[in-house]
Design an enzyme around this catalytic site. Structure first.
Site, mmCIF file in Angstrom:
data_model
loop_
_atom_site.group_PDB
_atom_site.id
_atom_site.type_symbol
_atom_site.label_atom_id
_atom_site.label_comp_id
_atom_site.label_asym_id
_atom_site.label_seq_id
_atom_site.Cartn_x
_atom_site.Cartn_y
_atom_site.Cartn_z
ATOM 1 N N ASN A 9 0.876 -1.173 0.000
ATOM 2 C CA ASN A 9 0.000 0.000 0.000
ATOM 3 C C ASN A 9 0.910 1.218 0.000
ATOM 4 O O ASN A 9 1.457 1.601 1.030
ATOM 5 C CB ASN A 9 -0.914 -0.010 1.219
ATOM 6 C CG ASN A 9 -1.886 1.161 1.246
ATOM 7 O OD1 ASN A 9 -1.804 2.075 0.433
ATOM 8 N ND2 ASN A 9 -2.794 1.150 2.193
ATOM 9 N N ARG A 90 -2.638 -2.032 -3.489
ATOM 10 C CA ARG A 90 -3.876 -1.296 -3.288
ATOM 11 C C ARG A 90 -3.855 -0.073 -4.199
ATOM 12 O O ARG A 90 -2.905 0.703 -4.199
ATOM 13 C CB ARG A 90 -3.993 -0.836 -1.838
ATOM 14 C CG ARG A 90 -5.254 -0.008 -1.590
ATOM 15 C CD ARG A 90 -5.124 0.836 -0.354
ATOM 16 N NE ARG A 90 -6.328 1.628 -0.124
ATOM 17 C CZ ARG A 90 -6.351 2.766 0.556
ATOM 18 N NH1 ARG A 90 -5.243 3.255 1.075
ATOM 19 N NH2 ARG A 90 -7.476 3.422 0.718
ATOM 20 N N HIS A 179 -13.057 2.313 0.269
ATOM 21 C CA HIS A 179 -12.922 1.308 1.334
ATOM 22 C C HIS A 179 -13.519 -0.042 0.913
ATOM 23 O O HIS A 179 -13.952 -0.832 1.754
ATOM 24 C CB HIS A 179 -13.599 1.762 2.641
ATOM 25 C CG HIS A 179 -13.007 2.977 3.259
ATOM 26 N ND1 HIS A 179 -13.780 3.990 3.811
ATOM 27 C CD2 HIS A 179 -11.720 3.386 3.406
ATOM 28 C CE1 HIS A 179 -12.987 4.944 4.278
ATOM 29 N NE2 HIS A 179 -11.730 4.606 4.035
ATOM 30 N N HIS A 207 -17.343 1.531 8.368
ATOM 31 C CA HIS A 207 -15.878 1.574 8.432
ATOM 32 C C HIS A 207 -15.508 2.946 8.981
ATOM 33 O O HIS A 207 -15.585 3.956 8.278
ATOM 34 C CB HIS A 207 -15.299 1.367 7.025
ATOM 35 C CG HIS A 207 -13.805 1.478 6.955
ATOM 36 N ND1 HIS A 207 -12.985 0.388 6.769
ATOM 37 C CD2 HIS A 207 -12.971 2.550 7.047
ATOM 38 C CE1 HIS A 207 -11.725 0.789 6.746
ATOM 39 N NE2 HIS A 207 -11.692 2.097 6.912
ATOM 40 N N LEU A 208 -15.110 2.975 10.247
ATOM 41 C CA LEU A 208 -14.894 4.246 10.936
ATOM 42 C C LEU A 208 -13.440 4.381 11.349
ATOM 43 O O LEU A 208 -12.984 3.761 12.316
ATOM 44 C CB LEU A 208 -15.799 4.343 12.170
ATOM 45 C CG LEU A 208 -17.298 4.088 11.941
ATOM 46 C CD1 LEU A 208 -18.055 4.171 13.261
ATOM 47 C CD2 LEU A 208 -17.859 5.072 10.924
ATOM 48 N N GLY A 209 -12.700 5.174 10.589
ATOM 49 C CA GLY A 209 -11.326 5.503 10.923
ATOM 50 C C GLY A 209 -11.133 6.981 10.685
ATOM 51 O O GLY A 209 -12.095 7.754 10.749
ATOM 52 N N ARG A 240 -11.920 15.548 6.929
ATOM 53 C CA ARG A 240 -12.820 15.797 5.800
ATOM 54 C C ARG A 240 -14.198 16.192 6.308
ATOM 55 O O ARG A 240 -14.694 15.666 7.297
ATOM 56 C CB ARG A 240 -12.945 14.550 4.919
ATOM 57 C CG ARG A 240 -11.653 14.116 4.263
ATOM 58 C CD ARG A 240 -11.892 12.870 3.409
ATOM 59 N NE ARG A 240 -10.635 12.320 2.918
ATOM 60 C CZ ARG A 240 -10.297 11.037 2.969
ATOM 61 N NH1 ARG A 240 -11.150 10.158 3.490
ATOM 62 N NH2 ARG A 240 -9.149 10.618 2.505
ATOM 63 N N GLY A 329 -10.370 1.584 12.894
ATOM 64 C CA GLY A 329 -9.826 2.051 14.155
ATOM 65 C C GLY A 329 -10.841 2.533 15.170
ATOM 66 O O GLY A 329 -10.847 2.108 16.322
ATOM 67 N N VAL A 330 -11.743 3.427 14.761
ATOM 68 C CA VAL A 330 -12.766 3.944 15.677
ATOM 69 C C VAL A 330 -13.878 2.917 15.870
ATOM 70 O O VAL A 330 -14.325 2.669 16.991
ATOM 71 C CB VAL A 330 -13.338 5.274 15.151
ATOM 72 C CG1 VAL A 330 -14.473 5.763 16.041
ATOM 73 C CG2 VAL A 330 -12.243 6.331 15.053
ATOM 74 N N GLU A 332 -13.838 -0.261 15.751
ATOM 75 C CA GLU A 332 -13.454 -1.429 16.533
ATOM 76 C C GLU A 332 -13.119 -1.092 17.984
ATOM 77 O O GLU A 332 -13.176 -1.970 18.852
ATOM 78 C CB GLU A 332 -12.231 -2.110 15.894
ATOM 79 C CG GLU A 332 -12.513 -2.719 14.528
ATOM 80 C CD GLU A 332 -11.245 -3.203 13.830
ATOM 81 O OE1 GLU A 332 -10.296 -3.585 14.536
ATOM 82 O OE2 GLU A 332 -11.208 -3.196 12.584
ATOM 83 N N ASN A 333 -12.778 0.173 18.254
ATOM 84 C CA ASN A 333 -12.205 0.494 19.566
ATOM 85 C C ASN A 333 -12.986 1.503 20.398
ATOM 86 O O ASN A 333 -12.581 1.785 21.532
ATOM 87 C CB ASN A 333 -10.775 1.007 19.370
ATOM 88 C CG ASN A 333 -9.860 -0.059 18.795
ATOM 89 O OD1 ASN A 333 -9.638 -1.085 19.430
ATOM 90 N ND2 ASN A 333 -9.345 0.175 17.596
#
Length: 394
Positions: A9, A90, A179, A207-209, A240, A329-330, A332-333
Site C-alpha cells: 500500500n 492497493r 474502502h 468503516h470508521l477511521g 474531511r 480504528g474507531v 473497533e475500539n
C-alpha cells in the site's frame, strides 16, 4: 503459506507492506516505511520474533521498496525464499473501468495514471509503488486491487448524480465509493458470525477511521455507500467535511476570494473533527468530552448523528438489515461511538447490549435484537491477497 502474496500500500510519503497467505488471509510479516523523501525516514518491520525499527535516508519509493527487501533479508524470511505468487497493490480509484482485480501491464499503468484526475492524492502514489515493484520483481505478476471495485454493483439510482449529462458522460462524474476491500471483507465475516452465507443476508458496514464510510451490502453486493466521486462525501471524518451543500464552495469563493485549490484543501484537510473539536484522535476527543469540553461534546454528537442517519437510511434502502458491523480504528475500539451511533434505532430493530458493547463484542446487541450489531476487525491486506490469489487461479 500455500499462496504467499506481498501486499503493498504505497502512499505519497509512506509504504505499508504485508506478507499474506492468499488462502487464509493471515499475515506473517508486516512493515511500515514512513517519511519517504524527507531528511530522515523510519522503517518498522514486524515478524513473529518481534519488531525492529531504524532510521535511514530514503529519497524515493524505489529506495523505500529496496529497504523493505533488505528488511526481509535481515529479519525473517527473505522474499526470494518466500515462494511469492504475486505482488499485490492497493489502488484507490479504478473509475468505471476496473471493477475487478487486474494483472498490471503497461496499458493498466497508463489507465491508473489517467484515473489520477479522480484521485490526485492517492493514485499517483499507488502507481509509484507499482512501477518500482515491476522493476524490483520482474518475474512476478503485479496485481492491482481497487478500493472502488466492490461498489461497481451499485444500481444507477445510487450512483448517478443529477448533473448535466456532459459531466457524467465525458468527465466520469458519478458516485464510486471507497474502502471497498474493507467492506467486502467485513460484510462476509459478519455473515459468518450469523452462521449464514453472505448471499443470504443484508449487512450495513460502518468503516470508521480517520477516513470513514458506511455501505449497504445486499446479499454480498454493495448497493449504496456514503462516499462518492471522491472520499470527501458522506460522514464527518478526521479532516474531511463529509456531506455539505455544494454551494458553500462558491459562497466562500465569492466572500473570501479563496482559490478552488485552497477550498479543496480546506474541505479535505482542515475540516471534519479537526475543525469541530480541534483534534482528530477519537480517544482524545472522547476524553475532552468527558471532561466537559463543549466543542468536543458537540463534535462527538455531530459525528455519531451522521453515522446514525446513514445507518437508518440504509436499513430503508435494504428493506431491512440482518446485521450492522462496526470496523476500522474507531469502529473497533470506541464503545461510545458505537453506542451513540445506534441511539434511537430501537424502533428500526437495534437493541444494544451495553455490557457486550463495552467488552468489544463481537456481538454487541441483545439476543432478542431483530438486527444483530457487531464489531468485526477489518483485514484489507488479507482481502487484497485473497482476491489476488483468486485472480491468478481463475
Amino acid at each position: 503459506m500455500s499462496a504467499p502474496v506481498l501486499v503493498i500500500n504505497s502512499g505519497s510519503s509512506s509504504i505499508k507492506y504485508q506478507l499474506v497467505d492468499g488462502d487464509t488471509q493471515e499475515a506473517s510479516i508486516s512493515g511500515l516505511i514512513e517519511r519517504i523523501g524527507q531528511s530522515e525516514s523510519v522503517i518498522t518491520h514486524k515478524t513473529a520474533d518481534g519488531k525492529q525499527t531504524w532510521n535511514g535516508q530514503l529519497p524515493d519509493h524505489a529506495a523505500g521498496l529496496e529497504a523493505m527487501v533488505t528488511a526481509f533479508d535481515e529479519f525473517g524470511t527473505p522474499l526470494s525464499h518466500a515462494g511469492l505468487i504475486a505482488v499485490a497493490h492497493r489502488v484507490v480509484h479504478g473509475g468505471d473501468r476496473f471493477v475487478q482485480p487486474v494483472v498490471v501491464d503497461d496499458e493498466v499503468e497508463t489507465a491508473i495514471d489517467e484515473l489520477a484526475a479522480l484521485a490526485p492524492l492517492h493514485n499517483p502514489a499507488n502507481l509509484a509503488g507499482i512501477r518500482v515493484a515491476r522493476k524490483l520483481f520482474p518475474k512476478l505478476p503485479q496485481v492491482a486491487v481497487f478500493d472502488t471495485a466492490f461498489h461497481a454493483t451499485m444500481p444507477e439510482r445510487a450512483h448517478v448524480y443529477a448533473v448535466p449529462a456532459e459531466w457524467r458522460e465525458q468527465h466520469g462524474v458519478r458516485r464510486y465509493g471507497f474502502h471497498g476491500t474493507s467492506h467486502a471483507y467485513v460484510s462476509r465475516k459478519a455473515a459468518e458470525l450469523l452462521g449464514r452465507h453472505p448471499k443470504e443476508v443484508n449487512v450495513i458496514v460502518a468503516h470508521l477511521g480517520n477516513g470513514a464510510s458506511v455501505t449497504a451490502v445486499e446479499r454480498g453486493r454493495s448497493i449504496d455507500t456514503s462516499m462518492g466521486l471522491t472520499p470527501l462525501e458522506g460522514l464527518v471524518m478526521g479532516t474531511r467535511s463529509g456531506d455539505i451543500d455544494p454551494a458553500i464552495v462558491f459562497h466562500m469563493h465569492r466572500r473570501t476570494g479563496a482559490s478552488f485549490e485552497d477550498l479543496d484543501d480546506a474541505l479535505n484537510k482542515r475540516s471534519g473533527m479537526l475543525a469541530l473539536a480541534g483534534m482528530i484522535d477519537m480517544r482524545s476527543i472522547e476524553e475532552a468530552a468527558s471532561d466537559g469540553e463543549q466543542a468536543a461534546e458537540d463534535a462527538l454528537e455531530i459525528y455519531c448523528y451522521r453515522i446514525r442517519k446513514y445507518i437508518g437510511a440504509y436499513i430503508a434502502a435494504l428493506g431491512g438489515a440482518d446485521a450492522i458491523a462496526f470496523t476500522a480504528g474507531v469502529g473497533e475500539n470506541s464503545p461510545e461511538v458505537r453506542a451513540k451511533s445506534l441511539e434511537s434505532l430501537v424502533a428500526l430493530g437495534v437493541r444494544l447490549d451495553e455490557a457486550a458493547n463495552q467488552a468489544g463484542g463481537p456481538v454487541i446487541s441483545t439476543s432478542d435484537s431483530p438486527i444483530t450489531a457487531m464489531v468485526v476487525s477489518t483485514n484489507e491486506e488479507g482481502e487484497i491477497a485473497l482476491q489476488t490469489a483468486a485472480l491468478l487461479r481463475s
